[in-house]
Design an enzyme around this catalytic site. Structure first.
Site, PDB file in Angstrom:
ATOM      1  N   LYS A  11     -12.270  52.293 -12.459  1.00 56.43           N
ATOM      2  CA  LYS A  11     -11.696  52.593 -11.128  1.00 56.43           C
ATOM      3  C   LYS A  11     -11.645  51.300 -10.310  1.00 56.43           C
ATOM      4  O   LYS A  11     -11.418  50.232 -10.869  1.00 56.43           O
ATOM      5  CB  LYS A  11     -12.493  53.701 -10.436  1.00 56.43           C
ATOM      6  N   GLU A  97      -7.373  61.520  -9.565  1.00 53.30           N
ATOM      7  CA  GLU A  97      -7.400  60.740  -8.322  1.00 53.30           C
ATOM      8  C   GLU A  97      -6.005  60.238  -7.972  1.00 53.30           C
ATOM      9  O   GLU A  97      -5.635  60.150  -6.801  1.00 53.30           O
ATOM     10  CB  GLU A  97      -8.397  59.571  -8.457  1.00 53.30           C
ATOM     11  N   GLY A 173     -17.030  62.554 -11.147  1.00 56.64           N
ATOM     12  CA  GLY A 173     -17.812  61.872 -10.121  1.00 56.64           C
ATOM     13  C   GLY A 173     -18.775  62.771  -9.363  1.00 56.64           C
ATOM     14  O   GLY A 173     -19.333  62.364  -8.347  1.00 56.64           O
TER      15      GLY A 173
END
Ligand code: PEP
Length: 250
Positions: A11, A97, A173
Site C-alpha cells: 500500500k 480500497e 486491515g
C-alpha cells in the site's frame, strides 16, 4: 498456471530507502523456493525493486494499480506500459480500497484488466464482499457478479493468465480473518464459477489467493485449504520475518 503464491501489498508505506532495505531483508531470509513471492511496492520503488529481483525466479514485482489508458494527458497517473518497462510483471486490479476510495467502477476495472494484459502484465484481480453482503447472505452473488462483469469478456487464453484474489472487505486491515471454512467455501465457489464459464482445465489451473488480515499465525491453516493457493497480504508484508513466515506456511 496454478501455483503457490504469496503477494505482499505494501500500500502507501515505506520510503524508497526503507522499501529497498525490506526487499534485501526478505531476499536474505530462507523462503520456500517453490512459492512465488510477489512484492507490490508503491510506484516509486518499482523500477529499483524489479532490478534487484530480476535474477530471482521465485520473486516478482507488482504495481498496486495502473491507469486504464495507454498514454496521454492524465496528470499523476502511471500506465501499464510504463510498469512493464521497469521489469515488473504483475499489477493488482480491483482492490477494495481502489474501488471505494477512488470510485473505480466495473467498466474502469475491465479496461484496466485489458490494458494490463495487452502490455504483458498479469493482473491480480481482487473480488470480495462487504460485511453487509455477508450478513445478508449475498456474498456469493456479489462475488459472482464481480467476476462476471469485469472478467467474463476475456477469451479463455487471456482469462487463464489471471490470478484471482478473494479479499472479503470486512477482513482487510481489520485483524478479523475469514475462517478457513469461509475462505475455502468462497474459493471453491469461485473455482466452480470459473469452471462453468471457462471449463475445468482453466478453473483447476487458476491461482486463487486469500487476502484479509492474513498473518504468520493464521496462514498455515488458510493455505491448507484445497482451493486456497496462497495469500495477498497487506500489513504483515511490511515486516520481512512475517512475510517470509507466511511464504513458508504451505
Ligand atoms: C490487502 O490490502 O490486500 C490486505 C489483505 O490487507 P491486510 O492483510 O492488511 O488485511
Amino acid at each position: 498456471m496454478r501455483r503457490k503464491i504469496v503477494a505482499g501489498n505494501w500500500k502507501m508505506n515505506k520510503d524508497l530507502k526503507q522499501g529497498l532495505e525490506l526487499i534485501d531483508e526478505i531476499v536474505n531470509m530462507n523462503s520456500a523456493e517453490d512459492v512465488l513471492k510477489i512484492i507490490a511496492t508503491p510506484f516509486i520503488h518499482i523500477s529499483l525493486a524489479a532490478d534487484k529481483l530480476k535474477d530471482k525466479t521465485d520473486f516478482a514485482v507488482a504495481a498496486q494499480n495502473c491507469h486504464q489508458s495507454n498514454a496521454g494527458a492524465y496528470t499523476g497517473e502511471v500506465s501499464a506500459e510504463m510498469i512493464r518497462s521497469t521489469g515488473a510483471a504483475y499489477v493488482i486490479i480491483g482492490h477494495s480500497e481502489r474501488r471505494s476510495y477512488f470510485n473505480e467502477s466495473t467498466s474502469v476495472l475491465t479496461q484496466k484488466v485489458n490494458i494490463a494484459l495487452g502490455n504483458d502484465l498479469t493482473p491480480i484481480f481482487c473480488v470480495g464482499e462487504s460485511l453487509d453482503d455477508r450478513n445478508s447472505n449475498q456474498h456469493l452473488e456479489v462475488v459472482r457478479q464481480q467476476l462476471k462483469e469485469a472478467l467474463y469478456h476475456l477469451s479463455p487464453a487471456d482469462f487463464s493468465k489471471l490470478i484471482i484474489a478473494y479479499e472479503p472487505v470486512w477482513a482487510i486491515g481489520t485483524g478479523v480473518t475469514a475462517t478457513s471454512h469461509q475462505a475455502q467455501g468462497m474459493h471453491n465457489f469461485i473455482r466452480s464459477e470459473i469452471n462453468k464459464k471457462y471449463g475445468k482445465d482453466i478453473s483447476e489451473n487458476t491461482s486463487i489467493l486469500y487476502g484479509g488480515s492474513c498473518n504468520a499465525e493464521n496462514a498455515r491453516e488458510l493455505f491448507s485449504c484445497l482451493d486456497v493457493d496462497g495469500g495477498l497480504v497487506g500489513g504483515a508484508s511490511l515486516k520481512a520475518a512475517d512475510f517470509v513466515a507466511i511464504a513458508n506456511s504451505f
